[in-house]
Design a protein around this motif. Sequence first.
Motif, PDB file in Angstrom:
ATOM      1  N   ALA A 208       0.820  -1.208   0.000  1.00 51.91           N
ATOM      2  CA  ALA A 208       0.000   0.000   0.000  1.00 51.91           C
ATOM      3  C   ALA A 208       0.857   1.261   0.000  1.00 51.91           C
ATOM      4  CB  ALA A 208      -0.926  -0.006   1.220  1.00 51.91           C
ATOM      5  N   VAL A 209       2.162   1.098  -0.124  1.00 59.14           N
ATOM      6  CA  VAL A 209       3.107   2.204   0.042  1.00 59.14           C
ATOM      7  C   VAL A 209       3.693   2.644  -1.293  1.00 59.14           C
ATOM      8  CG1 VAL A 209       5.462   2.661   0.853  1.00 59.14           C
ATOM      9  CG2 VAL A 209       3.759   1.777   2.440  1.00 59.14           C
ATOM     10  N   GLU A 210       3.820   3.944  -1.460  1.00 62.36           N
ATOM     11  CA  GLU A 210       4.625   4.528  -2.529  1.00 62.36           C
ATOM     12  C   GLU A 210       5.506   5.595  -1.883  1.00 62.36           C
ATOM     13  OE1 GLU A 210       6.577   4.884  -5.545  1.00 62.36           O
ATOM     14  OE2 GLU A 210       4.820   3.676  -6.022  1.00 62.36           O
ATOM     15  N   VAL A 211       6.681   5.809  -2.454  1.00 61.65           N
ATOM     16  CA  VAL A 211       7.611   6.794  -1.894  1.00 61.65           C
ATOM     17  C   VAL A 211       7.896   7.866  -2.942  1.00 61.65           C
ATOM     18  CG1 VAL A 211       9.875   7.177  -0.843  1.00 61.65           C
ATOM     19  CG2 VAL A 211       8.665   5.002  -0.455  1.00 61.65           C
ATOM     20  N   GLU A 212       7.884   9.110  -2.505  1.00 67.07           N
ATOM     21  CA  GLU A 212       8.168  10.234  -3.388  1.00 67.07           C
ATOM     22  C   GLU A 212       9.222  11.118  -2.723  1.00 67.07           C
ATOM     23  OE1 GLU A 212       5.466  13.106  -6.165  1.00 67.07           O
ATOM     24  OE2 GLU A 212       4.859  12.976  -4.072  1.00 67.07           O
ATOM     25  N   THR A 213      10.289  11.400  -3.439  1.00 73.00           N
ATOM     26  CA  THR A 213      11.339  12.280  -2.914  1.00 73.00           C
ATOM     27  C   THR A 213      11.091  13.697  -3.411  1.00 73.00           C
ATOM     28  OG1 THR A 213      12.967  10.527  -2.666  1.00 73.00           O
ATOM     29  CG2 THR A 213      13.820  12.758  -2.916  1.00 73.00           C
ATOM     30  N   GLU A 214      10.792  14.579  -2.462  1.00 72.93           N
ATOM     31  CA  GLU A 214      10.433  15.956  -2.796  1.00 72.93           C
ATOM     32  C   GLU A 214      11.653  16.869  -2.893  1.00 72.93           C
ATOM     33  OE1 GLU A 214       7.622  17.007   0.239  1.00 72.93           O
ATOM     34  OE2 GLU A 214       5.937  16.165  -0.888  1.00 72.93           O
ATOM     35  N   ILE A 271      12.192  11.799   6.521  1.00 71.05           N
ATOM     36  CA  ILE A 271      11.107  11.019   5.926  1.00 71.05           C
ATOM     37  C   ILE A 271       9.801  11.341   6.655  1.00 71.05           C
ATOM     38  CG2 ILE A 271      10.253   8.726   5.327  1.00 71.05           C
ATOM     39  CD1 ILE A 271      13.114   7.707   5.397  1.00 71.05           C
ATOM     40  N   PHE A 272       8.781  11.657   5.876  1.00 70.16           N
ATOM     41  CA  PHE A 272       7.450  11.943   6.419  1.00 70.16           C
ATOM     42  C   PHE A 272       6.458  10.912   5.874  1.00 70.16           C
ATOM     43  CE2 PHE A 272       9.923  15.812   6.115  1.00 70.16           C
ATOM     44  CZ  PHE A 272       9.756  16.386   7.370  1.00 70.16           C
ATOM     45  N   VAL A 273       5.303  10.811   6.508  1.00 65.42           N
ATOM     46  CA  VAL A 273       4.268   9.871   6.064  1.00 65.42           C
ATOM     47  C   VAL A 273       2.971  10.634   5.822  1.00 65.42           C
ATOM     48  CG1 VAL A 273       3.052   7.715   6.558  1.00 65.42           C
ATOM     49  CG2 VAL A 273       5.341   8.092   7.521  1.00 65.42           C
ATOM     50  N   LYS A 274       2.371  10.419   4.656  1.00 69.50           N
ATOM     51  CA  LYS A 274       1.105  11.064   4.312  1.00 69.50           C
ATOM     52  C   LYS A 274       0.099  10.025   3.819  1.00 69.50           C
ATOM     53  CE  LYS A 274       3.032  15.526   2.793  1.00 69.50           C
ATOM     54  NZ  LYS A 274       3.175  16.439   1.624  1.00 69.50           N
ATOM     55  N   VAL A 275      -1.175  10.309   4.028  1.00 71.02           N
ATOM     56  CA  VAL A 275      -2.242   9.460   3.501  1.00 71.02           C
ATOM     57  C   VAL A 275      -2.636   9.963   2.113  1.00 71.02           C
ATOM     58  CG1 VAL A 275      -4.606   8.631   3.827  1.00 71.02           C
ATOM     59  CG2 VAL A 275      -3.102   8.922   5.813  1.00 71.02           C
ATOM     60  N   ASN A 276      -2.603   9.068   1.142  1.00 71.42           N
ATOM     61  CA  ASN A 276      -3.020   9.366  -0.231  1.00 71.42           C
ATOM     62  C   ASN A 276      -4.060   8.300  -0.583  1.00 71.42           C
ATOM     63  OD1 ASN A 276      -3.243   9.838  -2.975  1.00 71.42           O
ATOM     64  ND2 ASN A 276      -1.064  10.220  -3.266  1.00 71.42           N
ATOM     65  N   LYS A 277      -5.292   8.559  -0.278  1.00 69.54           N
ATOM     66  CA  LYS A 277      -6.353   7.551  -0.252  1.00 69.54           C
ATOM     67  C   LYS A 277      -6.488   6.792  -1.578  1.00 69.54           C
ATOM     68  CE  LYS A 277     -11.277   7.272   1.088  1.00 69.54           C
ATOM     69  NZ  LYS A 277     -11.271   5.859   1.109  1.00 69.54           N
ATOM     70  N   ASP A 278      -6.411   5.471  -1.472  1.00 68.43           N
ATOM     71  CA  ASP A 278      -6.649   4.553  -2.603  1.00 68.43           C
ATOM     72  C   ASP A 278      -5.816   4.896  -3.842  1.00 68.43           C
ATOM     73  OD1 ASP A 278      -8.532   3.150  -1.087  1.00 68.43           O
ATOM     74  OD2 ASP A 278     -10.171   4.463  -1.711  1.00 68.43           O
ATOM     75  N   TRP A 279      -4.550   5.303  -3.622  1.00 66.65           N
ATOM     76  CA  TRP A 279      -3.717   5.709  -4.759  1.00 66.65           C
ATOM     77  C   TRP A 279      -3.483   4.575  -5.753  1.00 66.65           C
ATOM     78  CZ3 TRP A 279       0.833   3.348  -6.010  1.00 66.65           C
ATOM     79  CH2 TRP A 279       1.453   2.578  -5.033  1.00 66.65           C
ATOM     80  N   ARG A 280      -3.522   3.317  -5.299  1.00 65.23           N
ATOM     81  CA  ARG A 280      -3.221   2.181  -6.201  1.00 65.23           C
ATOM     82  C   ARG A 280      -4.289   1.980  -7.272  1.00 65.23           C
ATOM     83  NH1 ARG A 280      -1.998  -2.816  -2.328  1.00 65.23           N
ATOM     84  NH2 ARG A 280      -3.730  -1.863  -1.192  1.00 65.23           N
ATOM     85  N   SER A 281      -5.472   2.591  -7.059  1.00 64.21           N
ATOM     86  CA  SER A 281      -6.558   2.455  -8.038  1.00 64.21           C
ATOM     87  C   SER A 281      -6.938   3.800  -8.652  1.00 64.21           C
ATOM     88  CB  SER A 281      -7.794   1.834  -7.357  1.00 64.21           C
ATOM     89  OG  SER A 281      -7.491   0.551  -6.846  1.00 64.21           O
ATOM     90  N   ASN A 282      -6.063   4.784  -8.510  1.00 63.85           N
ATOM     91  CA  ASN A 282      -6.329   6.128  -9.008  1.00 63.85           C
ATOM     92  C   ASN A 282      -5.419   6.403 -10.208  1.00 63.85           C
ATOM     93  OD1 ASN A 282      -5.913   9.055  -9.295  1.00 63.85           O
ATOM     94  ND2 ASN A 282      -7.170   9.254  -7.452  1.00 63.85           N
ATOM     95  N   ALA A 283      -6.026   6.531 -11.390  1.00 63.36           N
ATOM     96  CA  ALA A 283      -5.240   6.660 -12.630  1.00 63.36           C
ATOM     97  C   ALA A 283      -4.317   7.876 -12.587  1.00 63.36           C
ATOM     98  CB  ALA A 283      -6.177   6.747 -13.841  1.00 63.36           C
ATOM     99  N   TYR A 284      -4.803   8.983 -12.059  1.00 65.77           N
ATOM    100  CA  TYR A 284      -3.979  10.199 -11.989  1.00 65.77           C
ATOM    101  C   TYR A 284      -2.761   9.966 -11.094  1.00 65.77           C
ATOM    102  CZ  TYR A 284      -2.319  14.733 -10.389  1.00 65.77           C
ATOM    103  OH  TYR A 284      -1.515  15.791 -10.042  1.00 65.77           O
ATOM    104  N   GLN A 285      -2.984   9.374  -9.920  1.00 66.02           N
ATOM    105  CA  GLN A 285      -1.878   9.130  -8.990  1.00 66.02           C
ATOM    106  C   GLN A 285      -0.883   8.140  -9.575  1.00 66.02           C
ATOM    107  OE1 GLN A 285      -1.261  10.863  -6.420  1.00 66.02           O
ATOM    108  NE2 GLN A 285      -3.201  11.871  -5.989  1.00 66.02           N
ATOM    109  N   LEU A 286      -1.366   7.111 -10.265  1.00 66.08           N
ATOM    110  CA  LEU A 286      -0.465   6.122 -10.864  1.00 66.08           C
ATOM    111  C   LEU A 286       0.421   6.767 -11.928  1.00 66.08           C
ATOM    112  CD1 LEU A 286      -2.867   3.042 -11.099  1.00 66.08           C
ATOM    113  CD2 LEU A 286      -0.847   3.242  -9.640  1.00 66.08           C
ATOM    114  N   ARG A 287      -0.157   7.661 -12.724  1.00 66.86           N
ATOM    115  CA  ARG A 287       0.652   8.383 -13.727  1.00 66.86           C
ATOM    116  C   ARG A 287       1.687   9.264 -13.028  1.00 66.86           C
ATOM    117  NH1 ARG A 287      -4.174   8.792 -16.541  1.00 66.86           N
ATOM    118  NH2 ARG A 287      -4.613  10.858 -15.686  1.00 66.86           N
ATOM    119  N   ARG A 288       1.264   9.915 -11.963  1.00 69.96           N
ATOM    120  CA  ARG A 288       2.163  10.793 -11.222  1.00 69.96           C
ATOM    121  C   ARG A 288       3.364  10.032 -10.678  1.00 69.96           C
ATOM    122  NH1 ARG A 288       0.505  12.846  -5.422  1.00 69.96           N
ATOM    123  NH2 ARG A 288       2.535  13.546  -4.729  1.00 69.96           N
ATOM    124  N   PHE A 289       3.144   8.790 -10.250  1.00 70.80           N
ATOM    125  CA  PHE A 289       4.211   7.977  -9.688  1.00 70.80           C
ATOM    126  C   PHE A 289       4.955   7.183 -10.772  1.00 70.80           C
ATOM    127  CE2 PHE A 289       1.428   7.977  -5.704  1.00 70.80           C
ATOM    128  CZ  PHE A 289       2.120   9.035  -5.137  1.00 70.80           C
TER     129      PHE A 289
END
Length: 294
Positions: A208-214, A271-289
Amino acid sequence: MTHKAGFVNIIGNPNVGKSTLMNAMVGEKLSIITSKAQTTRHRIFGIVNDEDYQIVFSDTPGIIKPAYDLQTSMMDFVKSAFSDADILIYMVEIGEKELKDEEFFNKIIHAKIPVLLLLNKIDKSNQDMLEEQVQTWQAKVPNAEIFPISALENFNVKEVLNRIVELLPVSPPYYPKDALTDKPERFFVNETIREKILLNYDKEIPYAVEVETEEFLEEEKIIRIRSVIMVERDTQKGIIIGHKGAALKKVGMQARADLELFFDKQIHIEIFVKVNKDWRSNAYQLRRFGYNQK
């Protein structure tokens, strides 16, 4: 002498040693490795350069039947590996009987390019078992050359590399000759943190985890990094952080140690932790990652 270059794409079921093989070939830890399935999510290039050749290895996610949009995107990466390969490596392990997807298996046995079938983890077998497995795979994939190997122990890996060089087409290099990979530094920060999550947490949490380096600021003697771990639910956020932040601190310390070896510099990482609700089924979020590339 004529220069040779080509794409060598590695496919197979989850956990057969694809990432271990590519890391062994390249001589660097580019793909993360854990005992959990679906560790590799992206298609990762590792580049081997010599004066007379360039090999672009491609590590791909293990073949599965997709259960949600993220996994569908992962299998799209595998499909793309068939379309641009000059040489295909089909990797299996001792005791394995079949690929988990018949469509992919049909593509392998009908491939018009050279196929090298690598029978991995032979250090876990005996001579009789090995001979029986070689015969089984010769019958299943008659178009393949079979190499028994141990990617972890580096057994027979050099022989596979030599055969790849022989099979490479004549071509100028595709990447600069000092290139190691096609991925940027931030990608390896993300993957290193994700590897530590895979190693330190159980059940659904790692998936359920994705990591993004800002932030990735490289100074003369230190690299300053700020990364965010994305989870799908508040309960997962609490588990990642742990009691008084102890679990997250452990991930950060382990990631920093690996990144200092990888970049050969001192690392300061937040390292911080954020909630990104249901990102694994969100087309926009998947493209972003970097997943849905269609």
